[in-house]
Design a protein around this motif. Structure first.
Motif, PDB file in Angstrom:
ATOM      1  N   ILE A 142       0.336   6.667 -39.945  1.00  0.00           N
ATOM      2  CA  ILE A 142      -0.496   5.542 -40.172  1.00  0.00           C
ATOM      3  C   ILE A 142      -2.194   6.174 -40.301  1.00  0.00           C
ATOM      4  CG2 ILE A 142      -2.379   4.862 -38.202  1.00  0.00           C
ATOM      5  CD1 ILE A 142       0.139   5.182 -36.447  1.00  0.00           C
ATOM      6  N   GLU A 143      -2.181   7.931 -40.386  1.00  0.00           N
ATOM      7  CA  GLU A 143      -3.315   7.436 -41.034  1.00  0.00           C
ATOM      8  C   GLU A 143      -3.237   8.060 -42.645  1.00  0.00           C
ATOM      9  OE1 GLU A 143      -5.814   8.527 -39.127  1.00  0.00           O
ATOM     10  OE2 GLU A 143      -4.803   7.874 -37.458  1.00  0.00           O
ATOM     11  N   ALA A 144      -2.013   8.088 -43.548  1.00  0.00           N
ATOM     12  CA  ALA A 144      -1.989   8.242 -44.616  1.00  0.00           C
ATOM     13  C   ALA A 144      -1.463   7.313 -45.620  1.00  0.00           C
ATOM     14  CB  ALA A 144      -0.789   9.637 -45.033  1.00  0.00           C
ATOM     15  N   SER A 145      -1.466   6.166 -44.502  1.00  0.00           N
ATOM     16  CA  SER A 145      -0.598   4.859 -45.049  1.00  0.00           C
ATOM     17  C   SER A 145      -1.737   4.132 -46.081  1.00  0.00           C
ATOM     18  CB  SER A 145      -0.771   3.661 -44.040  1.00  0.00           C
ATOM     19  OG  SER A 145      -1.139   4.230 -43.293  1.00  0.00           O
ATOM     20  N   SER A 146      -1.522   3.393 -47.116  1.00  0.00           N
ATOM     21  CA  SER A 146      -2.107   2.743 -47.611  1.00  0.00           C
ATOM     22  C   SER A 146      -1.274   1.551 -48.398  1.00  0.00           C
ATOM     23  CB  SER A 146      -1.770   3.464 -49.959  1.00  0.00           C
ATOM     24  OG  SER A 146      -0.280   3.875 -50.026  1.00  0.00           O
ATOM     25  N   ASP A 183      -3.604   0.245 -32.255  1.00  0.00           N
ATOM     26  CA  ASP A 183      -5.577   1.321 -32.400  1.00  0.00           C
ATOM     27  C   ASP A 183      -5.616   1.949 -33.453  1.00  0.00           C
ATOM     28  OD1 ASP A 183      -5.746  -0.660 -29.948  1.00  0.00           O
ATOM     29  OD2 ASP A 183      -6.435   0.688 -28.725  1.00  0.00           O
ATOM     30  N   ARG A 184      -5.463   2.833 -33.537  1.00  0.00           N
ATOM     31  CA  ARG A 184      -5.300   3.325 -35.122  1.00  0.00           C
ATOM     32  C   ARG A 184      -5.154   2.923 -35.998  1.00  0.00           C
ATOM     33  NH1 ARG A 184      -6.390   8.547 -32.874  1.00  0.00           N
ATOM     34  NH2 ARG A 184      -5.401   9.134 -31.042  1.00  0.00           N
ATOM     35  N   LEU A 185      -4.056   2.690 -36.015  1.00  0.00           N
ATOM     36  CA  LEU A 185      -3.110   1.899 -37.415  1.00  0.00           C
ATOM     37  C   LEU A 185      -4.488   0.540 -37.900  1.00  0.00           C
ATOM     38  CD1 LEU A 185      -1.211   0.415 -39.641  1.00  0.00           C
ATOM     39  CD2 LEU A 185      -0.232  -0.339 -37.700  1.00  0.00           C
ATOM     40  N   PHE A 208     -22.685  -2.423 -36.856  1.00  0.00           N
ATOM     41  CA  PHE A 208     -22.129  -3.698 -36.535  1.00  0.00           C
ATOM     42  C   PHE A 208     -20.640  -2.745 -35.416  1.00  0.00           C
ATOM     43  CE2 PHE A 208     -19.299  -1.538 -39.780  1.00  0.00           C
ATOM     44  CZ  PHE A 208     -18.182  -1.700 -39.194  1.00  0.00           C
ATOM     45  N   ALA A 209     -20.080  -3.843 -35.089  1.00  0.00           N
ATOM     46  CA  ALA A 209     -18.710  -3.397 -33.585  1.00  0.00           C
ATOM     47  C   ALA A 209     -17.898  -4.686 -34.546  1.00  0.00           C
ATOM     48  CB  ALA A 209     -19.431  -3.458 -32.458  1.00  0.00           C
ATOM     49  N   PHE A 210     -16.034  -3.770 -34.172  1.00  0.00           N
ATOM     50  CA  PHE A 210     -15.261  -4.692 -34.333  1.00  0.00           C
ATOM     51  C   PHE A 210     -14.913  -4.575 -33.188  1.00  0.00           C
ATOM     52  CE2 PHE A 210     -11.006  -5.228 -36.678  1.00  0.00           C
ATOM     53  CZ  PHE A 210     -10.920  -6.653 -36.608  1.00  0.00           C
ATOM     54  N   PHE A 211     -14.307  -6.033 -32.715  1.00  0.00           N
ATOM     55  CA  PHE A 211     -13.876  -6.485 -31.236  1.00  0.00           C
ATOM     56  C   PHE A 211     -12.830  -7.194 -31.863  1.00  0.00           C
ATOM     57  CE2 PHE A 211     -18.355  -6.288 -30.473  1.00  0.00           C
ATOM     58  CZ  PHE A 211     -17.771  -5.358 -29.160  1.00  0.00           C
ATOM     59  N   LEU A 212     -11.074  -6.555 -30.275  1.00  0.00           N
ATOM     60  CA  LEU A 212      -9.707  -6.900 -29.807  1.00  0.00           C
ATOM     61  C   LEU A 212     -10.144  -8.348 -29.166  1.00  0.00           C
ATOM     62  CD1 LEU A 212      -7.121  -4.509 -31.055  1.00  0.00           C
ATOM     63  CD2 LEU A 212      -8.227  -5.821 -33.127  1.00  0.00           C
ATOM     64  N   MET A 213      -9.256  -9.450 -29.149  1.00  0.00           N
ATOM     65  CA  MET A 213      -9.347 -10.310 -28.346  1.00  0.00           C
ATOM     66  C   MET A 213      -7.188 -10.570 -27.915  1.00  0.00           C
ATOM     67  SD  MET A 213     -11.661 -13.323 -29.386  1.00  0.00           S
ATOM     68  CE  MET A 213     -10.738 -13.880 -31.450  1.00  0.00           C
ATOM     69  N   GLY A 214      -7.095 -10.954 -27.303  1.00  0.00           N
ATOM     70  CA  GLY A 214      -5.279 -11.108 -27.059  1.00  0.00           C
ATOM     71  C   GLY A 214      -4.345 -10.215 -26.037  1.00  0.00           C
ATOM     72  N   SER A 215      -3.421  -9.735 -26.934  1.00  0.00           N
ATOM     73  CA  SER A 215      -2.725  -8.887 -25.887  1.00  0.00           C
ATOM     74  C   SER A 215      -3.333  -7.395 -26.508  1.00  0.00           C
ATOM     75  CB  SER A 215      -1.521  -9.191 -26.608  1.00  0.00           C
ATOM     76  OG  SER A 215      -0.990  -8.950 -27.930  1.00  0.00           O
ATOM     77  N   GLY A 216      -3.734  -7.669 -28.097  1.00  0.00           N
ATOM     78  CA  GLY A 216      -4.680  -6.145 -28.486  1.00  0.00           C
ATOM     79  C   GLY A 216      -5.417  -5.699 -27.191  1.00  0.00           C
ATOM     80  N   GLY A 217      -6.650  -6.593 -27.710  1.00  0.00           N
ATOM     81  CA  GLY A 217      -7.595  -6.793 -26.564  1.00  0.00           C
ATOM     82  C   GLY A 217      -7.002  -6.446 -24.747  1.00  0.00           C
ATOM     83  N   ARG A 218      -6.268  -6.969 -24.461  1.00  0.00           N
ATOM     84  CA  ARG A 218      -5.417  -6.530 -22.842  1.00  0.00           C
ATOM     85  C   ARG A 218      -4.789  -5.649 -22.854  1.00  0.00           C
ATOM     86  NH1 ARG A 218      -4.779 -12.303 -23.356  1.00  0.00           N
ATOM     87  NH2 ARG A 218      -2.524 -11.643 -23.733  1.00  0.00           N
ATOM     88  N   HIS A 219      -4.201  -4.372 -23.827  1.00  0.00           N
ATOM     89  CA  HIS A 219      -3.923  -3.317 -24.270  1.00  0.00           C
ATOM     90  C   HIS A 219      -2.300  -4.102 -23.555  1.00  0.00           C
ATOM     91  CE1 HIS A 219      -5.429   0.750 -23.876  1.00  0.00           C
ATOM     92  NE2 HIS A 219      -5.940   0.284 -24.391  1.00  0.00           N
ATOM     93  N   ILE A 314     -13.132  -1.826 -30.559  1.00  0.00           N
ATOM     94  CA  ILE A 314     -12.457  -1.202 -31.253  1.00  0.00           C
ATOM     95  C   ILE A 314     -12.947  -0.389 -31.826  1.00  0.00           C
ATOM     96  CG2 ILE A 314     -11.334  -2.691 -32.972  1.00  0.00           C
ATOM     97  CD1 ILE A 314      -7.972  -1.113 -31.972  1.00  0.00           C
ATOM     98  N   TYR A 315     -14.277  -0.171 -32.731  1.00  0.00           N
ATOM     99  CA  TYR A 315     -14.450   0.358 -33.752  1.00  0.00           C
ATOM    100  C   TYR A 315     -16.070  -0.023 -34.185  1.00  0.00           C
ATOM    101  CZ  TYR A 315     -14.593   2.201 -38.465  1.00  0.00           C
ATOM    102  OH  TYR A 315     -14.748   3.422 -39.458  1.00  0.00           O
ATOM    103  N   GLY A 316     -16.917   0.517 -35.045  1.00  0.00           N
ATOM    104  CA  GLY A 316     -18.432   0.602 -35.338  1.00  0.00           C
ATOM    105  C   GLY A 316     -19.066   1.009 -33.919  1.00  0.00           C
TER     106      GLY A 316
END
Length: 481
Positions: A142-146, A183-185, A208-219, A314-316
């Motif tokens: 995940i962390e090294a992916s390009s 989430d890390r991805l 700024f802030a970045f948010f997820l919705m749907g299944s990602g938002g619900r874990h 999730i970010y920001g």
């Protein structure tokens, strides 16, 4: 637990305790002697109240004492202040991930309710001695992916998911583990997007802030779905900056969508993504949008709002996140019609209750159900309505239930019933979808009763009853029988 072991063990199960500690006023000589006597590669530095202040490692001694020819001084003079820490209740793989992401080899372990109270130490070498390095390839990937390797990460996460399911790990725990990896991805994709935009037009003009919705938002994300997300950013300091800010976040939203698509997330058919004008904007913009949903509480707007209420930061910027959540709560308080109309929709589509004896149930024509539309969605929608009515926003379903219990909206027995119901329905949804994936069949939320074990059918009957009770409670909150 086989391959799942590193994903279910807690840090407290593998940490070294008690931790080796030294007060910040102690001499460098005393500190070094203490490390040598205990054969320790690191030592925690605390203040007079025994609260975490820093950390000293062998590397620090070499660089800041030996190489610098420093013969006098205190522990505070050579420590690394404000070190990374990890909660004792965190999972083993989270510790490994922190080591890999932050380029460190020592993590002070703290109590979950006090990040300054050190209870242990965990080191990278300890973890690698206990487990096979290969099990953590997914974290490195995940962390090294390009752009070339990003699409392969999905299959590494799927491999983890398969191990957890095969080893019979409880489904809510599986969701926490797998969603954490996704989430890390997603954060990685967001950072790749930021790098691209920075090269083209510079750094973000405001927080700024970045948010997820749907299944990602619900874990609840166990396999990649379509994209559901939005951007929130600060109001401009000067009105003439508004157009520039909007243009920047338009570009960022487009790049986030691009990188997530590269990783394997489909574009949302309903265009509920940060690349769309309606799903990005300032905090004032978002308050206006929620106000509009209340004033024009059409079925379409209610459905948009229900998906939106599954949001999770999730970010920001945490500051922007908190301002946004307060703004959403304020507007929902003013627009009671929105939640009332959402409750009406739930009233009109009640959860099916399969309360027949099992053998009788399978003699009727009904041989299955859409577990997502007829069970999970009513559960989430009803829970979100109740939670929003009581000022609970941006939380996962488990957190919502806990907060509603604390506010005495739900009593403890009913809260336990709902958690059980959620676990039952989610287990059926995940395992049947995973079986279809392994058979290379098209994914579907339709579940067949004939393929279910008797105990799973009985559990489903009880779960649906609990979800219907929750639905009834949400409807009754607005005076509708």
């Amino acid at each position: 637990m086989g391959e799942s072991d590193p994903f279910i063990q807690r840090v407290q199960d593998v940490m070294n305790a008690p931790p080796l500690m030294v007060e910040e006023k102690e001499s460098i000589q005393h500190t070094a002697e203490k490390m040598v006597d205990q054969q320790a590669s690191s030592i925690v530095v605390v203040n007079e109240k025994q609260r975490l202040h820093g950390i000293i490692t062998e590397k620090d001694l070499v660089q800041r004492v030996i190489a610098a020819d420093k013969k006098t001084g205190t522990a505070a003079d050579i420590m690394s202040a404000s070190p990374y820490t990890i909660s004792r209740r965190a999972y083993y793989y989270e510790a490994m991930s922190s080591f890999l992401m932050n380029g460190i080899k020592h993590l002070p372990v703290v109590n979950e309710d006090s990040t300054s109270q050190v209870v242990g130490m965990i080191t990278l070498s300890d973890l690698l001695k206990k487990q096979n390095r290969g099990k953590f390839d997914v974290l490195r990937e995940i962390e090294a992916s390009s752009s070339e390797s990003l699409a392969d990460v999905k299959f590494a996460i799927y491999e983890v998911l398969g191990h957890l399911i095969d080893d019979g790990i409880p489904i809510l725990h599986i969701m926490k583990v797998v969603t954490n990896l996704y989430d890390r991805l997603i954060r990685h994709c967001t950072e790749l997007a930021l790098e691209e935009v920075k090269e083209e037009i510079g750094s973000p003009p405001c927080d700024f802030a970045f948010f997820l919705m749907g299944s990602g938002g619900r874990h609840e994300q166990f396999m990649m779905t379509d994209q559901d997300h939005f951007l929130v950013y600060e109001e401009p300091a000067k009105e003439e900056d508004r157009q520039t800010n909007d243009a920047y976040f338009k570009k960022l939203g487009e790049q986030i969508v691009y990188w997530l698509e590269t990783a394997g997330y489909k574009r949302c058919d309903g265009n509920m993504m940060a690349s769309a004008p309606g799903w990005r904007g300032t905090i004032d913009h978002w308050e206006d949008r929620i106000r509009t949903w209340g004033l024009r509480a059409t079925n379409e707007n209610i459905l948009l709002g229900q998906n939106f209420l599954a949001f999770r930061w999730i970010y920001g910027s945490e500051k922007v996140r908190d301002q946004f959540v307060r703004g959403v709560s304020r507007q929902l308080g003013k627009s009671k019609i929105f939640l009332r109309r959402a409750a009406e929709l739930e009233k009109n589509v009640p959860v099916p209750v399969l309360d027949h004896p099992i053998r009788a149930l399978f003699r009727v024509k009904k041989e299955g159900m859409d577990i997502k539309k007829q069970a999970l969605f009513p559960f989430h929608h009803s829970l979100q309505i109740l939670s929003a009515e009581h000022g609970i926003l941006g939380e996962t379903p488990e957190e919502m239930i806990e907060h509603l219990k604390e506010k005495r909206v739900l009593d403890e027995p009913f809260a336990d019933e709902l958690l059980y119901a959620y676990e039952v329905v989610l287990h059926i949804r995940v395992t049947q979808s995973w079986d279809r994936y392994k058979l290379e069949e098209e994914n579907s939320s339709e579940v067949s009763f004939r393929q279910m074990k008797s105990r799973d059918k009985e559990a489903l009957i009880q779960a649906l009853k609990a979800i219907r009770s929750l639905q009834t409670k949400a409807v009754a909150t607005f005076g509708m029988a």
